[in-house]
Write an enzyme that holds these catalytic residues in place. Structure first.
Site, mmCIF file in Angstrom:
data_model
loop_
_atom_site.group_PDB
_atom_site.id
_atom_site.type_symbol
_atom_site.label_atom_id
_atom_site.label_comp_id
_atom_site.label_asym_id
_atom_site.label_seq_id
_atom_site.Cartn_x
_atom_site.Cartn_y
_atom_site.Cartn_z
ATOM 1 N N VAL A 1 0.870 -1.235 -0.008
ATOM 2 C CA VAL A 1 -0.067 0.015 -0.197
ATOM 3 C C VAL A 1 0.845 1.344 0.015
ATOM 4 O O VAL A 1 0.914 2.192 -0.999
ATOM 5 C CB VAL A 1 -0.945 -0.012 1.078
ATOM 6 C CG1 VAL A 1 -1.640 1.343 1.255
ATOM 7 C CG2 VAL A 1 -1.865 -1.289 1.040
ATOM 8 N N THR B 1 -5.341 -0.718 7.107
ATOM 9 C CA THR B 1 -6.751 -1.062 7.404
ATOM 10 C C THR B 1 -6.582 -1.389 8.891
ATOM 11 O O THR B 1 -5.798 -2.232 9.540
ATOM 12 C CB THR B 1 -7.140 -2.378 6.682
ATOM 13 O OG1 THR B 1 -6.769 -2.162 5.056
ATOM 14 C CG2 THR B 1 -8.493 -2.919 7.000
ATOM 15 N N LEU C 1 -6.698 -0.897 -3.420
ATOM 16 C CA LEU C 1 -5.924 -1.422 -4.332
ATOM 17 C C LEU C 1 -5.796 -3.078 -4.190
ATOM 18 O O LEU C 1 -5.874 -3.668 -3.230
ATOM 19 C CB LEU C 1 -4.390 -1.020 -4.629
ATOM 20 C CG LEU C 1 -3.736 -0.899 -3.472
ATOM 21 C CD1 LEU C 1 -3.035 -2.244 -3.486
ATOM 22 C CD2 LEU C 1 -2.493 0.097 -3.483
ATOM 23 N N PHE D 1 -16.395 -10.679 -9.212
ATOM 24 C CA PHE D 1 -16.111 -11.468 -7.781
ATOM 25 C C PHE D 1 -17.320 -12.736 -7.610
ATOM 26 O O PHE D 1 -17.574 -13.126 -6.573
ATOM 27 C CB PHE D 1 -16.258 -10.761 -6.544
ATOM 28 C CG PHE D 1 -14.783 -9.927 -6.339
ATOM 29 C CD1 PHE D 1 -14.361 -8.941 -7.273
ATOM 30 C CD2 PHE D 1 -13.767 -10.585 -5.595
ATOM 31 C CE1 PHE D 1 -12.955 -8.366 -7.191
ATOM 32 C CE2 PHE D 1 -12.650 -9.975 -5.276
ATOM 33 C CZ PHE D 1 -12.245 -8.940 -6.179
ATOM 34 N N GLY E 1 -7.366 -15.954 -1.142
ATOM 35 C CA GLY E 1 -6.199 -16.100 -0.334
ATOM 36 C C GLY E 1 -5.906 -14.493 -0.431
ATOM 37 O O GLY E 1 -6.418 -13.549 -0.512
ATOM 38 N N CYS F 1 -5.249 -9.489 2.382
ATOM 39 C CA CYS F 1 -6.471 -8.894 2.889
ATOM 40 C C CYS F 1 -7.492 -9.388 3.145
ATOM 41 O O CYS F 1 -8.095 -9.494 4.450
ATOM 42 C CB CYS F 1 -6.843 -7.801 1.768
ATOM 43 S SG CYS F 1 -5.466 -6.371 1.662
HETATM 44 C C1 UDX Z 1 -8.506 -7.182 -2.071
HETATM 45 C C2 UDX Z 1 -9.245 -6.428 -2.696
HETATM 46 O O1 UDX Z 1 -9.911 -6.557 -3.925
HETATM 47 C C3 UDX Z 1 -8.679 -4.726 -2.509
HETATM 48 O O2 UDX Z 1 -9.892 -4.004 -2.830
HETATM 49 C C4 UDX Z 1 -8.110 -4.728 -1.215
HETATM 50 O O3 UDX Z 1 -7.568 -3.269 -1.129
HETATM 51 C C5 UDX Z 1 -7.081 -5.740 -0.962
HETATM 52 O O4 UDX Z 1 -7.671 -6.897 -0.795
HETATM 53 P P1 UDX Z 1 -6.410 -8.642 -3.427
HETATM 54 O O5 UDX Z 1 -5.954 -9.452 -2.256
HETATM 55 O O6 UDX Z 1 -5.093 -8.031 -3.928
HETATM 56 O O7 UDX Z 1 -7.205 -7.302 -3.237
HETATM 57 O O8 UDX Z 1 -6.788 -9.425 -4.640
HETATM 58 P P2 UDX Z 1 -8.327 -9.618 -5.215
HETATM 59 O O9 UDX Z 1 -8.262 -9.665 -6.752
HETATM 60 O O10 UDX Z 1 -9.512 -8.952 -4.660
HETATM 61 O O11 UDX Z 1 -8.305 -11.485 -4.848
HETATM 62 C C6 UDX Z 1 -8.471 -11.792 -3.611
HETATM 63 C C7 UDX Z 1 -8.912 -13.420 -3.716
HETATM 64 O O12 UDX Z 1 -10.046 -13.690 -3.996
HETATM 65 C C8 UDX Z 1 -7.562 -14.048 -4.705
HETATM 66 O O13 UDX Z 1 -7.076 -15.273 -4.125
HETATM 67 C C9 UDX Z 1 -8.615 -14.489 -5.916
HETATM 68 O O14 UDX Z 1 -7.975 -15.610 -6.565
HETATM 69 C C10 UDX Z 1 -10.084 -14.573 -5.109
HETATM 70 N N1 UDX Z 1 -10.990 -14.603 -6.012
HETATM 71 C C11 UDX Z 1 -11.390 -13.187 -6.598
HETATM 72 C C12 UDX Z 1 -11.937 -15.462 -6.113
HETATM 73 O O15 UDX Z 1 -11.805 -16.663 -6.235
HETATM 74 N N2 UDX Z 1 -12.976 -15.163 -7.280
HETATM 75 C C13 UDX Z 1 -13.107 -14.060 -7.681
HETATM 76 O O16 UDX Z 1 -14.361 -13.891 -8.332
HETATM 77 C C14 UDX Z 1 -12.527 -12.927 -7.260
#
Ligand code: UDX
Length: 443
Positions: free
Chosen positions: A11, A121, A151, A247, A255, A258
C-alpha cells in the site's frame, strides 16, 4: 503537495509512487535500511506490473525519494500517510503496534501543522487512538483522516490511478480541503465521511467481496451435484445490476494479504461489541473448506500415496509473487501428508514459496517440466501462461491423464478433444471417459 508515506509495503509503496506520478513531492520512509537502499537504486522488493517503471521515472524527475529518517521526512512534508502493516494476531485481531509506534514517532517529529492520514486497514476507533498518541507526543496542531486503500495486487497501479472511489474520513476542515484536492485528479467520486464510517467502509467492502466469493463457491458445489454450470449461473446473475458480475468466479477460495486478515478482524471487532457476525463466520469456513475439494476430486480417482502430483500455481492469484494465505499452501501440505510426491511450478512466486516454506516439494523450471510424467496435474492459479498450454499438450505430458482445474481455465470443447479425466469447479462433467463409461477408479 509535500507528502511523507510511512511504510513501503504494497500500500505504502504504490501510494507513494502514484502520488509522485501526479506531480507531488513524495518521500517514503521505511525502517529496513536494505529495503530503502534497494528502492533508492530503482529496484522494487515486490512484483507489481508497472510499478518499477513509474518509480524510476519519478525518482529521475526528482519528486520521489526513500529514507530511513522518519523525523526528517515528517518535518519536510504537509501530509503524512501511515501505511504500515496491521498483521493478524493468533486471535484474528489486528496487531496495531506498528501503527502506534509510527504515531508516536510522528508526534515527536512534528514541527508545525500537518495532516496525518491512515491508509493501513485499522479497526474502528483506531484513528482516534492515533490522534491521542500524537497529541501526547507533540505540542503542534494537526488533523487526522482515514483514507482507506482499495488497491488489488497485480493491478495496484491502475487501481490507485483510476480508483472506483476515494473515501476520506475526517472532521478536520483543512484535512478535508487538502485531501479532496490531492485526490481530485484521480476521480470525481470522492466521498467525505466521519472517521469511524471510513474505517468501517474498508472492512465492510472486503467482507462483502469475500462473501460474494464464498457464495459463488457454494453455488458451484451445488452445481456439481445438480449438473448445472456455475460459470453460466454467475453470468446470468451478473447481468442483474443489483448483483454485478465481478467477484463471482468460482475456484479454490480466496487468499492474499487482505481478505483472510480483514474478515477475521471484522469478526473480532463485532465480537468485542458482543455481536456474533454469523454470516461472515460462515464465509470464512466455506473458504477454508473450498480448497480441499481439489484433494477430494483427486482422491475420487486415485489413492494419493506414492503418486506424483504436479501443481501449477503457488501465488494466491495471478500477476503477483505474493503467497500469503494462498490456498496452494494447505493443498500442497495435505498432498504431502497423504504421502504424494509433489512437483510445483509458478512463473513468479516459486522463489517466495521456497524461502517461506521448507516443504518437501520439487521445483520445476517450466509448467511442462512440472507436468511431465506426473500422475495428475492440479491448477491452482489462473496464470495466462497456463491457459496458453492446450489440454492436448497437458495430456501428452502426464503419465496418467488426470487434470484437476481449480480455476476453470478450459472450455468443454478443448477438453472434449482429449481423453483427459477432467474435473473443474462447479461445471458439469466434461470427461469423455466418464460420459461413455466409468473412469478408472482403482488406480
Ligand atoms: C483485495 C481487494 O480486492 C482490494 O480492494 C483490497 O484493497 C485488498 O484485498 P487482493 O487481495 O489484491 O485485493 O486481490 P483480489 O483480486 O481481490 O483477490 C483476492 C482473492 O480472491 C484471490 O485469491 C482471488 O483468486 C480470489 N477471487 C477473486 C476469487 O476466487 N474469485 C473472484 O471472483 C475474485
Amino acid at each position: 503537495m509535500k507528502i511523507c508515506v510511512i511504510g513501503t509495503g504494497y500500500v505504502g509503496l504504490v501510494s507513494g509512487v502514484c502520488f509522485s506520478e501526479l506531480g507531488n513531492e513524495v518521500v517514503c520512509v521505511d525502517k529496513i535500511t536494505s529495503k530503502v537502499q534497494l528502492l533508492n537504486k530503482g529496484e522494487i522488493p515486490i512484483y507489481e506490473p508497472g510499478l518499477k517503471h513509474l518509480l524510476a521515472k519519478n525518482k529521475e524527475r526528482g519528486n520521489l525519494r526513500f529514507t530511513t529518517d522518519l523525523p526528517d521526512a515528517v518535518r519536510s512534508s504537509d501530509i503524512i500517510i501511515i501505511a504500515v502493516g496491521t498483521p493478524s494476531q493468533p486471535s484474528g485481531q489486528a496487531n496495531l503496534s506498528y501503527i502506534e509506534q509510527a504515531a508516536k514517532e510522528i508526534g515527536q517529529s512534528l514541527n508545525g501543522f500537518k495532516i496525518i492520514v491512515t491508509k493501513s486497514t485499522v479497526p474502528v476507533g483506531t484513528n482516534e487512538k492515533i490522534q491521542a498518541i500524537i497529541e501526547a507526543n507533540s505540542r503542534y496542531v494537526f488533523e487526522v483522516a482515514s483514507v482507506p486503500e482499495f488497491l488489488r495486487e497485480g493491478t495496484a497501479v491502475q487501481d490507485t490511478l483510476q480508483p472506483d472511489r476515494i473515501i476520506i474520513g475526517t472532521t478536520g476542515e483543512k484535512a478535508k480541503k487538502m485531501l479532496v484536492e490531492l485526490h481530485s485528479p484521480l476521480t470525481d467520486k470522492i466521498m467525505v465521511t466521519d472517521i469511524r464510517s471510513a474505517e468501517m467502509i474498508k472492512y465492510a467492502s472486503n467482507a462483502f467481496l469475500a462473501t460474494k466469493i464464498s457464495f459463488i463457491n457454494e453455488i458451484a458445489n451445488i452445481c456439481e451435484k445438480v449438473g448445472a454450470d456455475v460459470t453460466q449461473v454467475a453470468s446470468g446473475m451478473g447481468y442483474d445490476k443489483r448483483i454485478g458480475s465481478s467477484f463471482l468466479k468460482a475456484g479454490i477460495g480466496y487468499g492474499g494479504s487482505c481478505f483472510p486478515k480483514d474478515t477475521q478482524a471484522l469478526i473480532q471487532i463485532a465480537g468485542q461489541m458482543d455481536y456474533n457476525f454469523k454470516l461472515l463466520k460462515s464465509v470464512v469456513e466455506v473458504n477454508r473448506d473450498q480448497r480441499f475439494n481439489i484433494i477430494h476430486k483427486l482422491e475420487a480417482v486415485m489413492n494419493l500415496s506414492g503418486k506424483t502430483i504436479a501443481v501449477w500455481g503457488l501465488a494466491f492469484k495471478p500477476e503477483t509473487d505474493d503467497i500469503r494465505e494462498s490456498p496452494a499452501i494447505e493443498i500442497i501440505q495435505d498432498l504431502l501428508n497423504k504421502n504424494a510426491r509433489v512437483k510445483v511450478y509458478d512463473p513468479i512466486a516459486a522463489e517466495n514459496f521456497k524461502q517461506t516454506f521448507s516443504l518437501d516439494v520439487e521445483y520445476s523450471n517450466s509448467a511442462i517440466e512440472c507436468a511431465q510424467d506426473a500422475d495428475a496435474l492440479c491448477i491452482l492459479t489462473e496464470w495466462k501462461e497456463f491457459q496458453d498450454i492446450s489440454p492436448k499438450t497437458i495430456h501428452s505430458c502426464l503419465r496418467y491423464p488426470v487434470l484437476i482445474d481449480g480455476r476453470n481455465l478450459y472450455s468443454e470443447v478443448e477438453i472434449s478433444e482429449t481423453d483427459l479425466i477432467y474435473y473443474s469447479v462447479g461445471r458439469p462433467n466434461m470427461n469423455k471417459g466418464q460420459r461413455e463409461q466409468k473412469p478408472l477408479l482403482s488406480f
